[in-house]
Design a protein around this motif. Sequence first.
Motif, PDB file in Angstrom:
ATOM      1  N   ARG A 254       0.867  -1.186   0.000  1.00  0.00           N
ATOM      2  CA  ARG A 254       0.000   0.000   0.000  1.00  0.00           C
ATOM      3  C   ARG A 254       0.899   1.231   0.000  1.00  0.00           C
ATOM      4  NH1 ARG A 254      -3.688   1.943   5.135  1.00  0.00           N
ATOM      5  NH2 ARG A 254      -4.445   3.887   4.233  1.00  0.00           N
ATOM      6  N   SER A 255       0.979   1.895  -1.145  1.00  0.00           N
ATOM      7  CA  SER A 255       1.902   3.031  -1.282  1.00  0.00           C
ATOM      8  C   SER A 255       1.316   4.270  -0.618  1.00  0.00           C
ATOM      9  CB  SER A 255       2.161   3.331  -2.767  1.00  0.00           C
ATOM     10  OG  SER A 255       2.832   2.251  -3.364  1.00  0.00           O
ATOM     11  N   PRO A 256       1.953   4.755   0.463  1.00  0.00           N
ATOM     12  CA  PRO A 256       1.476   5.995   1.081  1.00  0.00           C
ATOM     13  C   PRO A 256       2.064   7.195   0.359  1.00  0.00           C
ATOM     14  CG  PRO A 256       3.352   5.190   2.280  1.00  0.00           C
ATOM     15  CD  PRO A 256       3.135   4.230   1.124  1.00  0.00           C
ATOM     16  N   ARG A 257       1.597   8.370   0.700  1.00  0.00           N
ATOM     17  CA  ARG A 257       2.214   9.580   0.157  1.00  0.00           C
ATOM     18  C   ARG A 257       3.588   9.759   0.789  1.00  0.00           C
ATOM     19  NH1 ARG A 257      -0.534  15.207  -1.169  1.00  0.00           N
ATOM     20  NH2 ARG A 257      -0.975  13.874  -2.935  1.00  0.00           N
ATOM     21  N   ILE A 258       4.581  10.040  -0.057  1.00  0.00           N
ATOM     22  CA  ILE A 258       5.949  10.255   0.413  1.00  0.00           C
ATOM     23  C   ILE A 258       6.328  11.693   0.110  1.00  0.00           C
ATOM     24  CG2 ILE A 258       8.367   9.657   0.051  1.00  0.00           C
ATOM     25  CD1 ILE A 258       6.923   7.563   1.586  1.00  0.00           C
ATOM     26  N   SER A 259       6.702  12.425   1.155  1.00  0.00           N
ATOM     27  CA  SER A 259       7.074  13.829   1.009  1.00  0.00           C
ATOM     28  C   SER A 259       8.587  13.947   1.103  1.00  0.00           C
ATOM     29  CB  SER A 259       6.401  14.662   2.108  1.00  0.00           C
ATOM     30  OG  SER A 259       6.750  16.023   1.999  1.00  0.00           O
ATOM     31  N   VAL A 260       9.217  14.473   0.052  1.00  0.00           N
ATOM     32  CA  VAL A 260      10.681  14.579  -0.026  1.00  0.00           C
ATOM     33  C   VAL A 260      11.055  16.053  -0.165  1.00  0.00           C
ATOM     34  CG1 VAL A 260      12.750  13.922  -1.295  1.00  0.00           C
ATOM     35  CG2 VAL A 260      10.841  12.316  -1.118  1.00  0.00           C
ATOM     36  N   PRO A 261      11.914  16.581   0.715  1.00  0.00           N
ATOM     37  CA  PRO A 261      12.298  17.995   0.610  1.00  0.00           C
ATOM     38  C   PRO A 261      13.317  18.218  -0.502  1.00  0.00           C
ATOM     39  CG  PRO A 261      13.462  16.969   2.436  1.00  0.00           C
ATOM     40  CD  PRO A 261      12.527  15.922   1.885  1.00  0.00           C
ATOM     41  N   LEU A 262      13.179  19.341  -1.200  1.00  0.00           N
ATOM     42  CA  LEU A 262      14.175  19.777  -2.179  1.00  0.00           C
ATOM     43  C   LEU A 262      14.931  20.961  -1.593  1.00  0.00           C
ATOM     44  CD1 LEU A 262      12.267  19.693  -5.606  1.00  0.00           C
ATOM     45  CD2 LEU A 262      13.762  17.961  -4.625  1.00  0.00           C
ATOM     46  N   THR A 263      16.241  20.872  -1.540  1.00  0.00           N
ATOM     47  CA  THR A 263      17.049  21.983  -1.040  1.00  0.00           C
ATOM     48  C   THR A 263      17.103  23.083  -2.100  1.00  0.00           C
ATOM     49  OG1 THR A 263      19.072  21.052  -1.943  1.00  0.00           O
ATOM     50  CG2 THR A 263      18.459  20.367   0.278  1.00  0.00           C
ATOM     51  N   PRO A 264      17.468  24.317  -1.703  1.00  0.00           N
ATOM     52  CA  PRO A 264      17.560  25.398  -2.697  1.00  0.00           C
ATOM     53  C   PRO A 264      18.482  25.067  -3.860  1.00  0.00           C
ATOM     54  CG  PRO A 264      17.606  26.302  -0.474  1.00  0.00           C
ATOM     55  CD  PRO A 264      17.667  24.816  -0.325  1.00  0.00           C
ATOM     56  N   ASP A 265      19.633  24.451  -3.574  1.00  0.00           N
ATOM     57  CA  ASP A 265      20.557  24.095  -4.656  1.00  0.00           C
ATOM     58  C   ASP A 265      19.935  23.053  -5.577  1.00  0.00           C
ATOM     59  OD1 ASP A 265      22.430  25.818  -3.672  1.00  0.00           O
ATOM     60  OD2 ASP A 265      23.581  24.308  -2.610  1.00  0.00           O
ATOM     61  N   MET A 266      19.211  22.097  -5.007  1.00  0.00           N
ATOM     62  CA  MET A 266      18.600  21.041  -5.819  1.00  0.00           C
ATOM     63  C   MET A 266      17.511  21.619  -6.708  1.00  0.00           C
ATOM     64  SD  MET A 266      18.954  17.849  -6.416  1.00  0.00           S
ATOM     65  CE  MET A 266      18.149  16.388  -7.059  1.00  0.00           C
ATOM     66  N   LEU A 267      16.757  22.600  -6.192  1.00  0.00           N
ATOM     67  CA  LEU A 267      15.679  23.190  -6.980  1.00  0.00           C
ATOM     68  C   LEU A 267      16.212  23.819  -8.258  1.00  0.00           C
ATOM     69  CD1 LEU A 267      12.680  23.991  -7.209  1.00  0.00           C
ATOM     70  CD2 LEU A 267      13.234  26.086  -5.964  1.00  0.00           C
ATOM     71  N   LEU A 268      17.398  24.390  -8.211  1.00  0.00           N
ATOM     72  CA  LEU A 268      17.982  25.056  -9.375  1.00  0.00           C
ATOM     73  C   LEU A 268      18.959  24.163 -10.137  1.00  0.00           C
ATOM     74  CD1 LEU A 268      18.523  28.606  -7.841  1.00  0.00           C
ATOM     75  CD2 LEU A 268      16.596  27.763  -9.167  1.00  0.00           C
ATOM     76  N   GLN A 269      19.003  22.875  -9.778  1.00  0.00           N
ATOM     77  CA  GLN A 269      19.826  21.922 -10.521  1.00  0.00           C
ATOM     78  C   GLN A 269      19.277  21.788 -11.942  1.00  0.00           C
ATOM     79  OE1 GLN A 269      22.540  20.617  -9.846  1.00  0.00           O
ATOM     80  NE2 GLN A 269      22.811  18.599 -10.727  1.00  0.00           N
ATOM     81  N   PRO A 270      20.098  21.981 -12.990  1.00  0.00           N
ATOM     82  CA  PRO A 270      19.572  22.003 -14.366  1.00  0.00           C
ATOM     83  C   PRO A 270      18.817  20.743 -14.774  1.00  0.00           C
ATOM     84  CG  PRO A 270      21.836  22.827 -14.291  1.00  0.00           C
ATOM     85  CD  PRO A 270      21.540  22.287 -12.933  1.00  0.00           C
TER      86      PRO A 270
END
Length: 689
Positions: A521-537
């Motif tokens: 049973r797949s639950p919702r998984i919340s994963v944080p994105l760091t500022p550097d990761m958000l701007l990763q090309p």
Amino acid sequence: MTGLTLASLYDTIRTLERVIGAFPLLIVATDRAGRIVMTTQHTRDVLGLSEVELLDRPIAAVIPGITFKLGGDPDAPEIAIGATRRRALRRDATAFTVDIQASAHRLGDDIVCVFALLDATDRLQADRMARDSRALLDAVLSGMPAMVSAKTPDGTYEFVNAYQGDVFGIDPQDAVGRSAVDLLGPEAGRPIDTADRRIATGAAISQLGPEKLIDADGRTRTFMTTRAAMHDAKGRVQRVLTVGIDVTHATAAEERLERLSLLDEMTGLPNRGALQQILSAQIRGAKRDGRRVGLVLLRVANLADFGIEFGSVVRDSVIRRLAIRLGGLVPETCVLSRFDDTTFALVVPNPEDAAAFEGEAARLVARGGRSLNAAGTTVMPKCRAGLAVYPDTGNDADTLLQAAEHGLRVQSRAPVAPMARGSRDIDSFFEARREAARALRRDLEHDRLYLRLLPMRSLADQELAGFQACLFDSLGRPLLGAPFSERPPDAALAAAAEGLAIDLCERLLRDSCHVAAGWARSPRISVPLTPDMLLQPDLVDIVGEVLERSRLPAGTLQLTIGETALGADPDSAADVLAALAGLGVDLGLTGFGAGGNPMLALARQPFGHVILSTRTLGPLDESVSAAIAFAQALGRTVGAEGVQTAEELAFLRDCGCTTASGAIFGAPLDPAAAEALSAGSADPAIRRA
């Protein structure tokens, strides 16, 4: 049926069947007496009857009540059937509406009647839905709490709903054929007409943004207004549609939250976030002008003792009285702020030299440590100072703050830690950071990082709503996504993790999706994105590839982005967010209400969920509830993280928050325990968490 050529009739029916294909048309052929002689396969499928069952059955058995009359020239017979819309019957006696067309044909010595039955069910439903939709639209447009209007290309109103009529102070019918200038006067109406004209002329495709308006009662109100053009088949503008949602109270709440995000509520001084901005700005100016910038952190070492001995009222009064005292001691060119619960910070624009700077700090410590009366109690604050100077100690705000904090931690009887010792300490810190970074790289290379999953609960029924992914190093220390700890994290480790944020974030994303995809049973998984990761090309490619390899449904993954990450490069962040939303993943905005992202910008961003952080909002009061209401008005659900107490939980639930995580629901779980909790088979201790 003397003389009837069945072969020719068969060929005719089969030809019709090939021509009409899957079109919802039933073909029935009868003799002059109305007995069925042939049907198409589609007809038999719809009626649920075989060809044998239909042969020689009267057509009235299929279409009850139908009668027909033959007439006209014998060589060109005509047929009359009366009502052309009737009900047809299936084998199971269910009925459906058909539109009937009939024709008579001479075949040999007999006449064949061909009935074409068009299933009208979908059309009737569409007509009914259109009528219902028009009625609903009329009701919604008239009753919804938003201004809705339509203008013709010449700039005059074609429609104004009742709400906008109330705001303008007019009858909606009186607006038809008139412009905003006609209704509101030149000063208030011209900006509206100008904005509509830009859409009508094609100068802009659409427009979204806040718009101030003085209503009929003389109040200034703010509306989040959307304008868009409706075009005809040739691309010409037919009308300009405008929808405006009243965000007056939300805007006031936002302004207050923005003020609170930069000011300490107890003292009215700039807070730590504002200090960081001020210090960075001073350093930029110093680089340009070739001067120094000094930083003093002044800590009240015995403040906790005041709280224990005299209570929180006296302790808080000491902080307020010291803020007033220090404000009178420092020059106007310096900036005094509150760094944390026990510490003040002073930014000195251009200290003469190190010795003079240390001397001024010592005098400040001595004067700040004089006795004062706090809530009727006389106390003697014990103050210590840590110093840092740009460029002697470091080249940026973070380095100066770290150096000054190290100075405060030095075990020395001197009230002011010498800067030379502080420099040695900061060198030690940088060496510790390098060693922590090397250890983290080894953990990454040898797969010694650990995934932990923090339960998120529904506030309506306490049921499991999903998990927040966290990453820990080989020694069990939190790196990403972990809940706030009462004990501050290791500073060197935190700095090393920030330097490796992209690699750590990608590892957390891959591990989380792989683990969740393997659960029954797949639950919702919340994963944080760091500022550097958000701007990763290649972030979007990475997420797409992880979803494809893990086979985790995109809607199960929630990527969360902090408000501060959006401010670094808003345009690039907007493009990345749009691309991530296009993958089908859910996007959440964390730290909501802390002031890093303008609240009105939320209307333009593809976040379906916003998450409050109880550790950054400060007091949970009406400003927080207003922020929650604003997000809900924009159609976003609201959650919370870092919830510690039952009082916080009750406040958030009453304000309409849907989910929460934090210490009150338990610590992060290893994947096996999380899977058991998701499947409903966890041990009682986990259930209680």
